[in-house]
Design a protein around this motif. Structure first.
Motif, PDB file in Angstrom:
ATOM      1  N   GLU A 211       9.572 103.734  69.718  1.00 46.07           N
ATOM      2  CA  GLU A 211       8.139 103.599  69.970  1.00 46.07           C
ATOM      3  C   GLU A 211       7.751 102.134  70.166  1.00 46.07           C
ATOM      4  N   VAL A 212       8.446 101.242  69.463  1.00 42.69           N
ATOM      5  CA  VAL A 212       8.154  99.812  69.597  1.00 42.69           C
ATOM      6  C   VAL A 212       8.622  99.304  70.961  1.00 42.69           C
ATOM      7  N   THR A 213       9.832  99.710  71.366  1.00 41.24           N
ATOM      8  CA  THR A 213      10.315  99.321  72.698  1.00 41.24           C
ATOM      9  C   THR A 213       9.323  99.759  73.766  1.00 41.24           C
ATOM     10  N   ASP A 214       8.897 101.012  73.684  1.00 39.23           N
ATOM     11  CA  ASP A 214       7.970 101.548  74.687  1.00 39.23           C
ATOM     12  C   ASP A 214       6.670 100.757  74.725  1.00 39.23           C
ATOM     13  N   ALA A 215       6.103 100.543  73.544  1.00 39.63           N
ATOM     14  CA  ALA A 215       4.820  99.837  73.487  1.00 39.63           C
ATOM     15  C   ALA A 215       4.987  98.396  73.957  1.00 39.63           C
ATOM     16  N   PHE A 216       6.109  97.797  73.587  1.00 41.68           N
ATOM     17  CA  PHE A 216       6.353  96.407  73.978  1.00 41.68           C
ATOM     18  C   PHE A 216       6.424  96.273  75.496  1.00 41.68           C
ATOM     19  N   ASN A 238      23.735 102.945  76.435  1.00 39.99           N
ATOM     20  CA  ASN A 238      22.801 103.790  75.678  1.00 39.99           C
ATOM     21  C   ASN A 238      21.662 102.987  75.067  1.00 39.99           C
ATOM     22  N   GLN A 239      21.960 101.723  74.765  1.00 41.95           N
ATOM     23  CA  GLN A 239      20.938 100.873  74.129  1.00 41.95           C
ATOM     24  C   GLN A 239      19.979 100.286  75.164  1.00 41.95           C
ATOM     25  N   ILE A 240      20.314 100.432  76.440  1.00 39.73           N
ATOM     26  CA  ILE A 240      19.510  99.857  77.520  1.00 39.73           C
ATOM     27  C   ILE A 240      18.617 100.913  78.165  1.00 39.73           C
ATOM     28  N   VAL A 241      19.131 102.145  78.175  1.00 35.65           N
ATOM     29  CA  VAL A 241      18.446 103.209  78.915  1.00 35.65           C
ATOM     30  C   VAL A 241      16.971 103.377  78.517  1.00 35.65           C
ATOM     31  N   PRO A 242      16.638 103.393  77.202  1.00 30.54           N
ATOM     32  CA  PRO A 242      15.217 103.584  76.871  1.00 30.54           C
ATOM     33  C   PRO A 242      14.326 102.500  77.486  1.00 30.54           C
ATOM     34  N   ALA A 243      14.837 101.270  77.552  1.00 26.77           N
ATOM     35  CA  ALA A 243      14.020 100.189  78.125  1.00 26.77           C
ATOM     36  C   ALA A 243      13.878 100.367  79.637  1.00 26.77           C
ATOM     37  N   ILE A 244      14.963 100.781  80.301  1.00 21.41           N
ATOM     38  CA  ILE A 244      14.866 101.029  81.747  1.00 21.41           C
ATOM     39  C   ILE A 244      13.806 102.112  81.993  1.00 21.41           C
ATOM     40  N   GLU A 245      13.853 103.146  81.159  1.00 22.42           N
ATOM     41  CA  GLU A 245      12.885 104.228  81.336  1.00 22.42           C
ATOM     42  C   GLU A 245      11.455 103.755  81.073  1.00 22.42           C
ATOM     43  N   THR A 551      -0.160  93.878  66.431  1.00 21.66           N
ATOM     44  CA  THR A 551       0.737  94.851  65.799  1.00 21.66           C
ATOM     45  C   THR A 551       2.178  94.622  66.251  1.00 21.66           C
ATOM     46  N   LEU A 552       2.376  94.394  67.533  1.00 23.36           N
ATOM     47  CA  LEU A 552       3.736  94.134  68.030  1.00 23.36           C
ATOM     48  C   LEU A 552       4.319  92.883  67.376  1.00 23.36           C
ATOM     49  N   ASN A 553       3.519  91.819  67.308  1.00 27.08           N
ATOM     50  CA  ASN A 553       3.999  90.598  66.650  1.00 27.08           C
ATOM     51  C   ASN A 553       4.482  90.901  65.234  1.00 27.08           C
ATOM     52  N   ARG A 554       3.660  91.648  64.523  1.00 25.66           N
ATOM     53  CA  ARG A 554       3.960  91.928  63.124  1.00 25.66           C
ATOM     54  C   ARG A 554       5.187  92.827  62.974  1.00 25.66           C
ATOM     55  N   LEU A 555       5.295  93.837  63.836  1.00 25.00           N
ATOM     56  CA  LEU A 555       6.444  94.736  63.730  1.00 25.00           C
ATOM     57  C   LEU A 555       7.743  94.041  64.128  1.00 25.00           C
ATOM     58  N   LEU A 556       7.671  93.161  65.115  1.00 26.27           N
ATOM     59  CA  LEU A 556       8.887  92.496  65.591  1.00 26.27           C
ATOM     60  C   LEU A 556       9.299  91.351  64.664  1.00 26.27           C
ATOM     61  N   PHE A 557       8.335  90.560  64.230  1.00 28.44           N
ATOM     62  CA  PHE A 557       8.638  89.380  63.404  1.00 28.44           C
ATOM     63  C   PHE A 557       7.624  89.245  62.266  1.00 28.44           C
ATOM     64  N   PRO A 558       7.780  90.049  61.222  1.00 30.89           N
ATOM     65  CA  PRO A 558       6.767  90.057  60.166  1.00 30.89           C
ATOM     66  C   PRO A 558       6.529  88.685  59.528  1.00 30.89           C
ATOM     67  N   GLY A 559       7.611  88.015  59.143  1.00 27.98           N
ATOM     68  CA  GLY A 559       7.453  86.724  58.456  1.00 27.98           C
ATOM     69  C   GLY A 559       6.807  85.672  59.345  1.00 27.98           C
ATOM     70  N   PRO A 560       7.411  85.392  60.502  1.00 28.28           N
ATOM     71  CA  PRO A 560       6.828  84.390  61.403  1.00 28.28           C
ATOM     72  C   PRO A 560       5.396  84.719  61.818  1.00 28.28           C
ATOM     73  N   THR A 561       5.075  86.012  61.936  1.00 22.93           N
ATOM     74  CA  THR A 561       3.712  86.367  62.331  1.00 22.93           C
ATOM     75  C   THR A 561       2.725  86.005  61.230  1.00 22.93           C
ATOM     76  N   LYS A 562       3.152  86.210  59.989  1.00 22.90           N
ATOM     77  CA  LYS A 562       2.299  85.836  58.862  1.00 22.90           C
ATOM     78  C   LYS A 562       2.035  84.323  58.871  1.00 22.90           C
TER      79      LYS A 562
END
Ligand code: 3PY
Ligand code: ZN
Length: 637
Positions: A211-216, A238-245, A551-562
Motif C-alpha cells: 500500500e505504501v509503494t502504491d501511494a508513493f 518479483n520485488q519490482i513488479v508491484p512498482a511497475i504496475e 504520512t508517506l514521510n513518516r511511514l518511510l522514515f519515522p525518525g528523520p521525519t520527526k
C-alpha cells in the motif's frame, strides 16, 4: 518597499507589535509572518554559528557570480529563492511535451525510433549522491533549473529525485523532499523528471507494505515524476513488479525497469551473471509492462565490449528502448557509452562535467563532443552543455566538507565492485573508524564479505549489507575464513541478519550454505511490518496532498521525519538561507541575506558571540536590517 519599511521599524523587529496596530493594518498579518520567518531563520543561523558542525566557512567563490548567462535570463535577481515562484524566461518544448501528447507508450516508441542519442542529466540526483553525500540543497538545484530548461531543452530527462535524496532531505537538510519535486517540476516544464525507485524498498532500505509503494508512486507521479527507474537490489523481479504496475496505473508516467549489472559479461569464466541471465530478467520486466529497459551499472563495471553485447542482444530481443546508466569510477566509461551508442543504445546518463567522473557519471560535454557531427549527434550543443559547468563548479566548492575524497579513478573497483554511491560513503566511514589510511583492507574485506554472501548484485540496500559486514570484519579484526566457518560465534549487523533471513528477496546465485544456516542459528529475526494500520491507510487516501505526503514521510522514515518536523517548527523553512550560511553560519564583516521571496530580503550582520553562560547558552549579537538583535544559542561543545 513597503514590506521592507515595516520590517525596518524598530518596534516591529523587537517583536512586540501591539495587536491593535495589526488590527488597524490587516495587511500586516502577512508581514508578521515574514517577521516570524526572519526570526526563526536567525535562530538557525545563531545555532549554526555557535556550533559550526562543518567547520568555518570555506573561502571562495559565490555561486551567484557563476550563474550561466544566456538570452532571456533574469539574473538581475541574483539570489533567487524557492519562494520567488518559477522563472519566466522561455523554455522551448521538449520530451515532456512528447510524453504529455503521446502518453508513455508513444513516448517510449519515439525514443526507440529516433537516431540521435538521447541524454539524461543526473546532476540533480546521482552525481551529487555519488560525490557529495547527496547534500545538494533544493535551493541550489532550483537556481540551476531554469538555465537547464532554457539551454538544454533537448534533454531526454533530468534525474532529480529518489535514491538517497529523500532520506537525506529529511535527515540532514531539514527539507521536505516533496517540496523539491514540486518546485523543480514548475521550473522544468519541458524536460521529463526522472526518479530512482528501489522497488519494494521505495526510497528506503527494506521492503514497505504494498500500500505504501502504491501511494508513493501515485503521489510522486502527481507531484512531478515522469519517469520511474525501478530496480531491485538483488535483481529479484518479483520485488519490482508491484512498482511497475503502480506506475502503469497512473496512465501518464513511464515505467523504466532496470537490470542491475555486475561481474564481467565477456569473461568466459563468468557462470552466474551471463547474457542469458540478463535476457531472462529483461523478459520478465517486459512481461510485467516495462516501457523502457535500463542497464544499471552502479559500480561502473560494464566494459565497452560487454556493453556492445548486452545492448545489441536486448534491442534484438525486445521492442522497448534501452537506457544505459554507469559510474565512471575506473575512468573508462565514456568508452562504454560510445560502444553502447554504436550498438544502438537509445539513451545514456551523464552529468555536468564539474559534477562528473570518478564515482559519478561520465561528463556530458565529453559525450556531446564525441558524437557531434556524427549520426548519433545528441543535438544538445557543446556550448550549451558546457555553459552549466562554472555554476556547478562553484556550488560544489561550497559543499567541500562532503566530498568523497576519491581523488582519481581506480581500477580496484573491478575487484571490489563497490557502487559509486557507496564508495564515497565507505571511505568516510573508514576515516571515522580511524581506518582512513587502510582503506584497501576495507575494500578487500568487502570482496571477502561479498563472496561469503554468495556474490551478490551490490546496490542499495544489498550493497549496505555487504558494506556493513565488511566493516564488522575489519572492526573485529577477524580472518574472513574463520568467520565464514563459524558465523554463529560472532556478532552480526542487523542488515546482514535481515538479508540472510530473506527479507530483501532471493539472491541470484541462491543462498550460501552452510554459511546461511549457521549464521542464523539462535538469532531472532524481527519480522517486517507488512500491514498498515487503518489510520495510516486512511491518511494515505486523504484528499489533502499535505496529509498524504506527511504520512508517506513518516511511514518511510519515522525518525528523520520527526527531526525534520521539529526543525521546521523551530527554524521555519530553511530554504530562505543561502547554502554558505546554512552550512557555515554567520561571520563578522559580512552581509548575509535571508530571502523570504518576492523581493523581500533581510540583511544580517554578525557583531559578536558572547562567552557561554552557566547553562551553556551563548548570545549571538547581530543586526537584522540594521537593527540590533540578540539571539541565544546553546553551545553543544
Ligand atoms: C540508490 O539506490 O540510491 C542508488 O543510487 C543505487 O545505485
Ligand atoms: Zn547510479
Amino acid at each position: 518597499g513597503f514590506l521592507l519599511n515595516v520590517l525596518d521599524s524598530k518596534e516591529f523587529l523587537a517583536g512586540d507589535v501591539a495587536t491593535d496596530f495589526i488590527d488597524a493594518h490587516p495587511e500586516l498579518a502577512k508581514i508578521n509572518r515574514s517577521q516570524d520567518r526572519g526570526s526563526k531563520a536567525l535562530q538557525y543561523l545563531a545555532d549554526i554559528t555557535v556550533n559550526r558542525p562543518h567547520g568555518p566557512r570555506v573561502e571562495g567563490i559565490d555561486p551567484r557570480d557563476k550563474l550561466p548567462h544566456f538570452p532571456g535570463d533574469k539574473r538581475d535577481e541574483p539570489d533567487r529563492s524557492p519562494f520567488d515562484g518559477p522563472s519566466d524566461h522561455p523554455k522551448p518544448d521538449g520530451w515532456r511535451q512528447v510524453l504529455l501528447a503521446e502518453g508513455p507508450e508513444g513516448f517510449a516508441k519515439k525514443l526507440r525510433e529516433q537516431t540521435a542519442l538521447a541524454v539524461t542529466d543526473t546532476t540533480f540526483r546521482d552525481a551529487h549522491q555519488s560525490l557529495l553525500a547527496t547534500r545538494v540543497r533544493t535551493r541550489d538545484l532550483l537556481a540551476a533549473a531554469p538555465a537547464v530548461a532554457h539551454v538544454t531543452p533537448g534533454l531526454f530527462s533530468v534525474e532529480a529525485w529518489g535514491g538517497a535524496t529523500y532520506d537525506v532531505a529529511l535527515r540532514f537538510l531539514s527539507e521536505d523532499p516533496w517540496d523539491r519535486l514540486r518546485l523543480l517540476r514548475a521550473e522544468l516544464p519541458n524536460i521529463p523528471i526522472q526518479m530512482l525507485l528501489r522497488g519494494r524498498n521505495t526510497v528506503g532500505y527494506t521492503p514497505y507494505p504494498l500500500e505504501v509503494t502504491d501511494a508513493f508512486v501515485a503521489e510522486a507521479a502527481a507531484t512531478g515524476v515522469d519517469i520511474f527507474r525501478i530496480f531491485d537490489a538483488l535483481n529479484d523481479v518479483n520485488q519490482i513488479v508491484p512498482a511497475i504496475e503502480a506506475v502503469r496505473k497512473t496512465g501518464t508516467a513511464v515505467a523504466e525497469a532496470a537490470i542491475c549489472y555486475t561481474g564481467n559479461l565477456t569473461d568466459p569464466a563468468e557462470d552466474l551473471y551471463t547474457l542469458d541471465y540478463y535476457l531472462d530478467l529483461a523478459q520478465q520486466m517486459v512481461d510485467a509492462g516495462a516501457h523502457i529497459l535500463a542497464i544499471k551499472d552502479m559500480a561502473g563495471l560494464l566494459r565497452p565490449a560487454a556493453a556492445k553485447t548486452l545492448v545489441t542482444a536486448l534491442r534484438e530481443r525486445f521492442e522497448v528502448p534501452v537506457h544505459l546508466h554507469t559510474h565512471d569510477t575506473a575512468g573508462g566509461q565514456l568508452g562504454t557509452l560510445l560502444a553502447a551508442s554504436e550498438a544502438g543504445v537509445d539513451a545514456v546518463d551523464v552529468a555536468v562535467a564539474s559534477m562528473a567522473a570518478t564515482t559519478s557519471q561520465p561528463p556530458a560535454s565529453a559525450l556531446v563532443a564525441a558524437l557531434e557531427h556524427t549520426e548519433r549527434d545528441t543535438g544538445l550543443g557543446l556550448e550549451a552543455v558546457a555553459s552549466m559547468e562554472p555554476y556547478w563548479e562553484a556550488v560544489r566548492s561550497i559543499y567541500t566538507p562532503f566530498e568523497s575524497g576519491l581523488p582519481s579513478p581506480t581500477g580496484r573497483v573491478y575487484r571490489h565492485e563497490i557502487p559509486g554511491g557507496q564508495l564515497s560513503n565507505l571511505r568516510q566511514q573508514a576515516i571515522a573508524l580511524g581506518l582512513g589510511e587502510r582503506f584497501e583492507s576495507i575494500e578487500d574485506m568487502y570482496h571477502a564479505a561479498d563472496t561469503m554472501l554468495g556474490r551478490l548484485v551490490k546496490v542499495t540496500p544489498s550493497s549496505k549489507v555487504v558494506g556493513d559486514l565488511a566493516l564488522q570484519l575489519v572492526g573485529m579484526d577477524v580472518d574472513p575464513q574463520e568467520f565464514e566457518a563459524n558465523p554463529q560465534s560472532f556478532d552480526l549487523p542487523d542488515s546482514v541478519i535481515q538479508f540472510l533471513a530473506g527479507q530483501l528477496g532471493d539472491p541470484p546465485g541462491g543462498w550460501p550454505e552452510p554459511f546461511r544456516s549457521k549464521a542464523l542459528q539462535g538469532r531472532t529475526v524481527k519480522p517486517l511490518d507488512q500491514e498498515l494500520g487503518e489510520e495510516d491507510s486512511q491518511a494515505l487516501r486523504s484528499d489533502d496532498p499535505a496529509v498524504r505526503r506527511r504520512t508517506l514521510n513518516r511511514l518511510l522514515f519515522p525518525g528523520p521525519t520527526k527531526d525534520f518536523e521539529a526543525a521546521r517548527e523551530k527554524y521555519g523553512d530553511v530554504q530562505v538561507l543561502h547554502t554558505r550560511d546554512f552550512l557555515y553560519g554567520l561571520r563578522t564583516g559580512y552581509e548575509h541575506v535571508i530571502s523570504l521571496g518576492k523581493g523581500v530580503r533581510l540583511l544580517v550582520t554578525l557583531q559578536t558571540v558572547s562567552d557561554p553562560d552557566p547553562k551553556g547558552i551563548r548570545t549571538v549579537m547581530c543586526t537584522l536590517n540594521g537593527q540590533a538583535r540578540q539571539v541565544g544559542a546553546r553551545d553543544d561543545a
